[in-house]
Scaffold this motif. Sequence first.
Motif, PDB file in Angstrom:
ATOM      1  N   ARG A  97      55.181  30.158  38.383  1.00 58.42           N
ATOM      2  CA  ARG A  97      55.418  30.540  39.773  1.00 58.42           C
ATOM      3  C   ARG A  97      54.085  30.595  40.522  1.00 58.42           C
ATOM      4  O   ARG A  97      53.031  30.759  39.913  1.00 58.42           O
ATOM      5  N   GLU A  98      54.145  30.484  41.829  1.00 63.75           N
ATOM      6  CA  GLU A  98      52.931  30.480  42.649  1.00 63.75           C
ATOM      7  C   GLU A  98      52.091  31.726  42.414  1.00 63.75           C
ATOM      8  O   GLU A  98      50.865  31.630  42.278  1.00 63.75           O
ATOM      9  N   GLU A  99      52.724  32.903  42.342  1.00 68.13           N
ATOM     10  CA  GLU A  99      51.940  34.136  42.174  1.00 68.13           C
ATOM     11  C   GLU A  99      51.238  34.171  40.820  1.00 68.13           C
ATOM     12  O   GLU A  99      50.150  34.734  40.698  1.00 68.13           O
ATOM     13  N   GLN A 100      51.824  33.554  39.794  1.00 71.42           N
ATOM     14  CA  GLN A 100      51.165  33.485  38.489  1.00 71.42           C
ATOM     15  C   GLN A 100      49.918  32.600  38.577  1.00 71.42           C
ATOM     16  O   GLN A 100      48.863  32.955  38.052  1.00 71.42           O
ATOM     17  N   ILE A 101      50.059  31.467  39.220  1.00 73.47           N
ATOM     18  CA  ILE A 101      48.938  30.535  39.355  1.00 73.47           C
ATOM     19  C   ILE A 101      47.823  31.171  40.172  1.00 73.47           C
ATOM     20  O   ILE A 101      46.647  31.095  39.810  1.00 73.47           O
ATOM     21  N   ARG A 102      48.183  31.834  41.253  1.00 72.54           N
ATOM     22  CA  ARG A 102      47.165  32.463  42.105  1.00 72.54           C
ATOM     23  C   ARG A 102      46.467  33.618  41.390  1.00 72.54           C
ATOM     24  O   ARG A 102      45.263  33.806  41.546  1.00 72.54           O
ATOM     25  N   LEU A 103      47.199  34.376  40.572  1.00 68.95           N
ATOM     26  CA  LEU A 103      46.573  35.449  39.803  1.00 68.95           C
ATOM     27  C   LEU A 103      45.559  34.871  38.822  1.00 68.95           C
ATOM     28  O   LEU A 103      44.436  35.365  38.705  1.00 68.95           O
ATOM     29  N   ALA A 104      45.936  33.805  38.124  1.00 74.58           N
ATOM     30  CA  ALA A 104      45.008  33.160  37.190  1.00 74.58           C
ATOM     31  C   ALA A 104      43.791  32.619  37.929  1.00 74.58           C
ATOM     32  O   ALA A 104      42.659  32.751  37.448  1.00 74.58           O
ATOM     33  N   ALA A 105      44.007  32.030  39.095  1.00 76.69           N
ATOM     34  CA  ALA A 105      42.893  31.498  39.887  1.00 76.69           C
ATOM     35  C   ALA A 105      41.978  32.620  40.365  1.00 76.69           C
ATOM     36  O   ALA A 105      40.746  32.470  40.361  1.00 76.69           O
ATOM     37  N   ASP A 106      42.549  33.739  40.760  1.00 78.54           N
ATOM     38  CA  ASP A 106      41.740  34.886  41.188  1.00 78.54           C
ATOM     39  C   ASP A 106      40.906  35.426  40.026  1.00 78.54           C
ATOM     40  O   ASP A 106      39.729  35.753  40.189  1.00 78.54           O
ATOM     41  N   TYR A 107      41.525  35.521  38.848  1.00 75.69           N
ATOM     42  CA  TYR A 107      40.785  35.989  37.667  1.00 75.69           C
ATOM     43  C   TYR A 107      39.647  35.018  37.364  1.00 75.69           C
ATOM     44  O   TYR A 107      38.521  35.437  37.082  1.00 75.69           O
ATOM     45  N   TYR A 108      39.948  33.734  37.441  1.00 77.15           N
ATOM     46  CA  TYR A 108      38.932  32.708  37.188  1.00 77.15           C
ATOM     47  C   TYR A 108      37.770  32.830  38.163  1.00 77.15           C
ATOM     48  O   TYR A 108      36.608  32.680  37.767  1.00 77.15           O
ATOM     49  N   SER A 109      38.060  33.131  39.410  1.00 77.01           N
ATOM     50  CA  SER A 109      36.977  33.242  40.395  1.00 77.01           C
ATOM     51  C   SER A 109      36.043  34.409  40.064  1.00 77.01           C
ATOM     52  O   SER A 109      34.859  34.356  40.382  1.00 77.01           O
ATOM     53  N   ALA A 110      36.566  35.426  39.391  1.00 75.62           N
ATOM     54  CA  ALA A 110      35.732  36.568  39.006  1.00 75.62           C
ATOM     55  C   ALA A 110      35.024  36.349  37.666  1.00 75.62           C
ATOM     56  O   ALA A 110      33.930  36.874  37.453  1.00 75.62           O
ATOM     57  N   TYR A 111      35.634  35.561  36.767  1.00 78.20           N
ATOM     58  CA  TYR A 111      35.084  35.380  35.418  1.00 78.20           C
ATOM     59  C   TYR A 111      35.087  33.897  35.018  1.00 78.20           C
ATOM     60  O   TYR A 111      35.655  33.525  33.985  1.00 78.20           O
ATOM     61  N   PRO A 112      34.431  33.041  35.808  1.00 80.24           N
ATOM     62  CA  PRO A 112      34.496  31.596  35.536  1.00 80.24           C
ATOM     63  C   PRO A 112      33.852  31.184  34.207  1.00 80.24           C
ATOM     64  O   PRO A 112      34.362  30.285  33.527  1.00 80.24           O
ATOM     65  N   ASP A 113      32.760  31.809  33.820  1.00 83.45           N
ATOM     66  CA  ASP A 113      32.085  31.422  32.577  1.00 83.45           C
ATOM     67  C   ASP A 113      32.988  31.636  31.364  1.00 83.45           C
ATOM     68  O   ASP A 113      33.052  30.797  30.461  1.00 83.45           O
ATOM     69  N   GLU A 114      33.687  32.752  31.352  1.00 83.17           N
ATOM     70  CA  GLU A 114      34.593  33.079  30.247  1.00 83.17           C
ATOM     71  C   GLU A 114      35.710  32.033  30.136  1.00 83.17           C
ATOM     72  O   GLU A 114      36.008  31.540  29.048  1.00 83.17           O
ATOM     73  N   ILE A 115      36.306  31.686  31.264  1.00 83.32           N
ATOM     74  CA  ILE A 115      37.432  30.744  31.256  1.00 83.32           C
ATOM     75  C   ILE A 115      36.941  29.326  30.973  1.00 83.32           C
ATOM     76  O   ILE A 115      37.563  28.591  30.192  1.00 83.32           O
ATOM     77  N   ASP A 116      35.840  28.930  31.569  1.00 82.52           N
ATOM     78  CA  ASP A 116      35.291  27.593  31.298  1.00 82.52           C
ATOM     79  C   ASP A 116      34.942  27.431  29.816  1.00 82.52           C
ATOM     80  O   ASP A 116      35.139  26.361  29.237  1.00 82.52           O
ATOM     81  N   ALA A 117      34.439  28.490  29.193  1.00 86.96           N
ATOM     82  CA  ALA A 117      34.113  28.434  27.762  1.00 86.96           C
ATOM     83  C   ALA A 117      35.376  28.215  26.936  1.00 86.96           C
ATOM     84  O   ALA A 117      35.374  27.431  25.979  1.00 86.96           O
ATOM     85  N   ARG A 118      36.473  28.870  27.298  1.00 84.48           N
ATOM     86  CA  ARG A 118      37.748  28.687  26.586  1.00 84.48           C
ATOM     87  C   ARG A 118      38.245  27.249  26.732  1.00 84.48           C
ATOM     88  O   ARG A 118      38.750  26.658  25.778  1.00 84.48           O
ATOM     89  N   ILE A 119      38.130  26.707  27.933  1.00 91.58           N
ATOM     90  CA  ILE A 119      38.568  25.325  28.167  1.00 91.58           C
ATOM     91  C   ILE A 119      37.732  24.371  27.325  1.00 91.58           C
ATOM     92  O   ILE A 119      38.263  23.462  26.678  1.00 91.58           O
ATOM     93  N   ARG A 120      36.417  24.580  27.305  1.00 89.97           N
ATOM     94  CA  ARG A 120      35.531  23.738  26.480  1.00 89.97           C
ATOM     95  C   ARG A 120      35.892  23.827  25.001  1.00 89.97           C
ATOM     96  O   ARG A 120      35.947  22.818  24.303  1.00 89.97           O
ATOM     97  N   GLU A 121      36.134  25.049  24.520  1.00 91.34           N
ATOM     98  CA  GLU A 121      36.508  25.241  23.110  1.00 91.34           C
ATOM     99  C   GLU A 121      37.769  24.463  22.775  1.00 91.34           C
ATOM    100  O   GLU A 121      37.866  23.838  21.721  1.00 91.34           O
ATOM    101  N   ASP A 122      38.748  24.492  23.676  1.00 92.91           N
ATOM    102  CA  ASP A 122      39.997  23.763  23.441  1.00 92.91           C
ATOM    103  C   ASP A 122      39.754  22.260  23.426  1.00 92.91           C
ATOM    104  O   ASP A 122      40.286  21.550  22.566  1.00 92.91           O
ATOM    105  N   GLU A 123      38.946  21.780  24.360  1.00 94.24           N
ATOM    106  CA  GLU A 123      38.640  20.344  24.410  1.00 94.24           C
ATOM    107  C   GLU A 123      37.893  19.900  23.158  1.00 94.24           C
ATOM    108  O   GLU A 123      38.167  18.834  22.603  1.00 94.24           O
ATOM    109  N   GLU A 124      36.950  20.712  22.703  1.00 91.71           N
ATOM    110  CA  GLU A 124      36.194  20.381  21.486  1.00 91.71           C
ATOM    111  C   GLU A 124      37.100  20.377  20.260  1.00 91.71           C
ATOM    112  O   GLU A 124      36.984  19.503  19.399  1.00 91.71           O
ATOM    113  N   ALA A 125      38.022  21.328  20.189  1.00 91.65           N
ATOM    114  CA  ALA A 125      38.956  21.375  19.058  1.00 91.65           C
ATOM    115  C   ALA A 125      39.863  20.152  19.076  1.00 91.65           C
ATOM    116  O   ALA A 125      40.140  19.565  18.019  1.00 91.65           O
ATOM    117  N   ALA A 126      40.309  19.746  20.256  1.00 96.93           N
ATOM    118  CA  ALA A 126      41.165  18.560  20.368  1.00 96.93           C
ATOM    119  C   ALA A 126      40.406  17.305  19.954  1.00 96.93           C
ATOM    120  O   ALA A 126      40.947  16.434  19.264  1.00 96.93           O
TER     121      ALA A 126
END
Length: 139
Positions: A97-126
């Motif tokens: 839902r839109e509110e779920q996506i916006r909440l995740a985006a808001d969290y990302y705006s406050a903690y981008p390094d943490e989320i970007d690191a998770r995305i990188r870890e997933d890409e490296e594992a793949a």
Amino acid sequence: MARGGQLSARMSDAVLDRLERLSERLGQPRSRVAEQLIDEGIRLREFPGIVFRSGPTGRRAALADGPDVWEIVRGLKQARSGKGDPVELLMASSDLREEQIRLAADYYSAYPDEIDARIREDEEAATRLRELLGVPEGE
């Protein structure tokens, strides 16, 4: 505001006992466990609807009623390459839902390094899995 300093706080014996048991169970120093609990508690207050889940790669932010934040952000980043509003594109290609996506985006705006690191870890594992299986890049 003190940076990297110490905090002296009085806590009830019951709370200290629970902290000690949790620390022993996790095999981590009490101070590290207390810091993590305080940090997560602050984030829970900052972003109602966010929870923290444990897994093989550690604790991660997630929606209380949905997937991990990094998964949504990865979807948003992929949707940006399409034509149209990334939120609407992600909503159309998922059950989010839109509110779920916006909440995740808001969290990302406050903690981008943490989320970007998770995305990188997933890409490296793949990538490691594709190499192990002998699957060419892009398949």
